[in-house]
Design a protein around this motif. Structure first.
Motif, short mmCIF file in Angstrom:
data_model
loop_
_atom_site.label_atom_id
_atom_site.label_comp_id
_atom_site.label_asym_id
_atom_site.label_seq_id
_atom_site.Cartn_x
_atom_site.Cartn_y
_atom_site.Cartn_z
N THR A 55 -112.81 61.56 -14.35
CA THR A 55 -113.31 61.39 -12.82
C THR A 55 -114.37 62.46 -12.82
OG1 THR A 55 -111.11 61.09 -12.34
CG2 THR A 55 -112.53 61.90 -10.42
N LEU A 56 -115.48 61.87 -12.05
CA LEU A 56 -116.58 62.98 -11.77
C LEU A 56 -117.07 62.75 -10.40
CD1 LEU A 56 -118.98 61.93 -14.87
CD2 LEU A 56 -117.57 64.07 -14.49
N GLY A 57 -117.07 64.13 -9.67
CA GLY A 57 -117.36 64.12 -8.18
C GLY A 57 -116.28 63.40 -7.56
N GLY A 58 -115.04 63.31 -7.94
CA GLY A 58 -113.96 62.63 -7.15
C GLY A 58 -114.22 61.30 -7.34
N MET A 59 -114.78 60.45 -8.39
CA MET A 59 -114.75 58.93 -8.55
C MET A 59 -114.47 58.75 -10.09
SD MET A 59 -118.26 57.69 -6.32
CE MET A 59 -118.61 58.34 -4.69
N THR A 60 -113.80 57.61 -10.21
CA THR A 60 -113.67 57.20 -11.59
C THR A 60 -114.87 56.34 -11.95
OG1 THR A 60 -112.56 55.39 -10.68
CG2 THR A 60 -111.28 57.04 -11.12
N GLN A 61 -114.73 55.99 -12.99
CA GLN A 61 -116.02 55.31 -13.43
C GLN A 61 -116.09 53.77 -12.67
OE1 GLN A 61 -116.47 54.72 -17.73
NE2 GLN A 61 -117.71 52.76 -17.66
N ASN A 62 -114.99 53.23 -12.66
CA ASN A 62 -114.74 52.12 -11.94
C ASN A 62 -115.17 52.09 -10.44
OD1 ASN A 62 -113.75 50.57 -14.14
ND2 ASN A 62 -111.70 50.72 -13.49
N GLU A 63 -114.70 53.19 -9.69
CA GLU A 63 -115.14 53.43 -8.50
C GLU A 63 -116.78 53.83 -8.26
OE1 GLU A 63 -111.33 55.49 -6.30
OE2 GLU A 63 -112.66 56.88 -7.36
N MET A 64 -116.98 54.22 -9.24
CA MET A 64 -118.83 54.57 -9.36
C MET A 64 -119.25 53.38 -9.29
SD MET A 64 -121.22 56.46 -8.94
CE MET A 64 -120.60 58.12 -9.16
N ILE A 65 -118.92 52.24 -10.07
CA ILE A 65 -119.52 50.90 -10.29
C ILE A 65 -119.68 50.24 -8.68
CG2 ILE A 65 -119.31 48.52 -11.24
CD1 ILE A 65 -118.22 49.96 -13.67
N VAL A 66 -118.53 50.39 -8.29
CA VAL A 66 -118.33 49.82 -6.90
C VAL A 66 -119.40 50.45 -5.72
CG1 VAL A 66 -116.91 49.20 -4.85
CG2 VAL A 66 -116.08 48.98 -7.07
N TYR A 67 -119.33 51.92 -5.94
CA TYR A 67 -120.02 52.83 -5.22
C TYR A 67 -121.77 52.40 -5.43
CZ TYR A 67 -122.50 56.73 -3.30
OH TYR A 67 -123.51 57.76 -2.49
#
Length: 272
Positions: A55-67
């Motif tokens: 988790t980086l910056g409060g986001m997982t890798q999958n969440e970052m892709i969606v972001y």
């Protein structure tokens, strides 16, 4: 309300028709924008793969892709510039005609921007949004976004749109002093890509800078609706973010009114 709708709806419909008349240019813009989104995607994948943290910056890798892709969808819908309309009117002198017409110049510009927003949402943002949601559920195994979150996201996007166009109206007033603002618009777009969280999520900034963003309208333009979509805000924080957006709409509207009164006093148009 019905009278205002009758007056300003044609501006929206005409802008929709204008966009449909230049499909080639628009699809080229989509291609370039998507290329930028995929560059951002691969950049963040490289960052996550080289980190020992999940988790980086409060986001997982999958969440970052969606972001990354929801930032593309959101920014293409809400980041509708009207400063170029103002600049063209100043250069051509047609702004003088808008002063004598029985319409609100700013509302006419917002109505034109609304036509752009609707078109950008229908082509292609809604399809990319659906694709992101299907990919999130089928590949990542994440739960589908709730109807309530969709409604909150869309409501936030509407306010983000108003914040952006009202800010851009204030920025466009520079044209009354410099006439040509193309170079300044390039600088503005580059800075907004950074300040709105399009390039780097604001949660990655130091806490001091995050607090500074609380006093600026930029994070409310793109970052806030995307974080609402991801479910990062809830309870009092969610209410605070929506209220902050509403406050910025009011403040920028008032600021735009004050600037408009000032610049129209110094307007000189030659010819006719």
């Amino acid at each position: 309300m019905r009278k205002s709708l009758k007056i300003y709806l044609p501006f929206t419909l005409n802008e929709l028709k204008r966009q449909m008349a230049y499909k080639g240019a628009f699809y080229l813009f989509i291609l370039i924008s998507m290329f930028g989104a995929f560059i951002n995607y691969y950049l963040w994948m490289a960052i996550y793969s080289s980190s020992d943290k999940t988790t980086l910056g409060g986001m997982t890798q999958n969440e970052m892709i969606v972001y990354v892709f929801m930032v593309y969808v959101t920014s293409s819908v809400v980041s509708i510039s009207i400063a170029n309309f103002v600049s063209d009117d100043v250069v051509k002198g047609t702004v003088a005609m808008n002063l004598i017409r029985p319409i609100d110049y700013r509302l006419s510009l917002i109505s034109r921007a609304a036509g752009n927003m609707i078109y950008h949402f229908l082509v292609p943002s809604v399809f990319i949004w659906i694709g992101v949601e299907i990919y999130k559920v089928k590949v990542f195994g994440l739960p589908a976004v709730s109807v309530w979150n969709i409604l909150l996201y869309l409501s936030s996007c509407v306010m983000s749109f108003l914040i952006y166009v009202l800010f851009d109206f204030c920025f466009g007033m520079i044209a009354f002093f410099t006439t040509y603002i193309f170079g300044l618009m390039m600088i503005k777009n580059a800075l907004l890509g950074f300040l709105t969280g399009q390039l780097i999520p604001i949660s990655f900034f130091p806490e001091v800078l995050q607090r500074a963003f609380d006093f600026l309208p930029f994070s409310s333009m793109v970052y806030t609706p995307v974080m609402i979509y991801l479910g990062k805000y809830s309870g009092k924080m969610l209410g605070f973010m929506l209220i902050r957006q509403a406050v910025w709409v009011i403040l920028l509207y008032v600021l735009g009114s004050l600037i408009w009164k000032k610049v129209t006093k110094r307007l000189v148009v030659l010819g006719g």
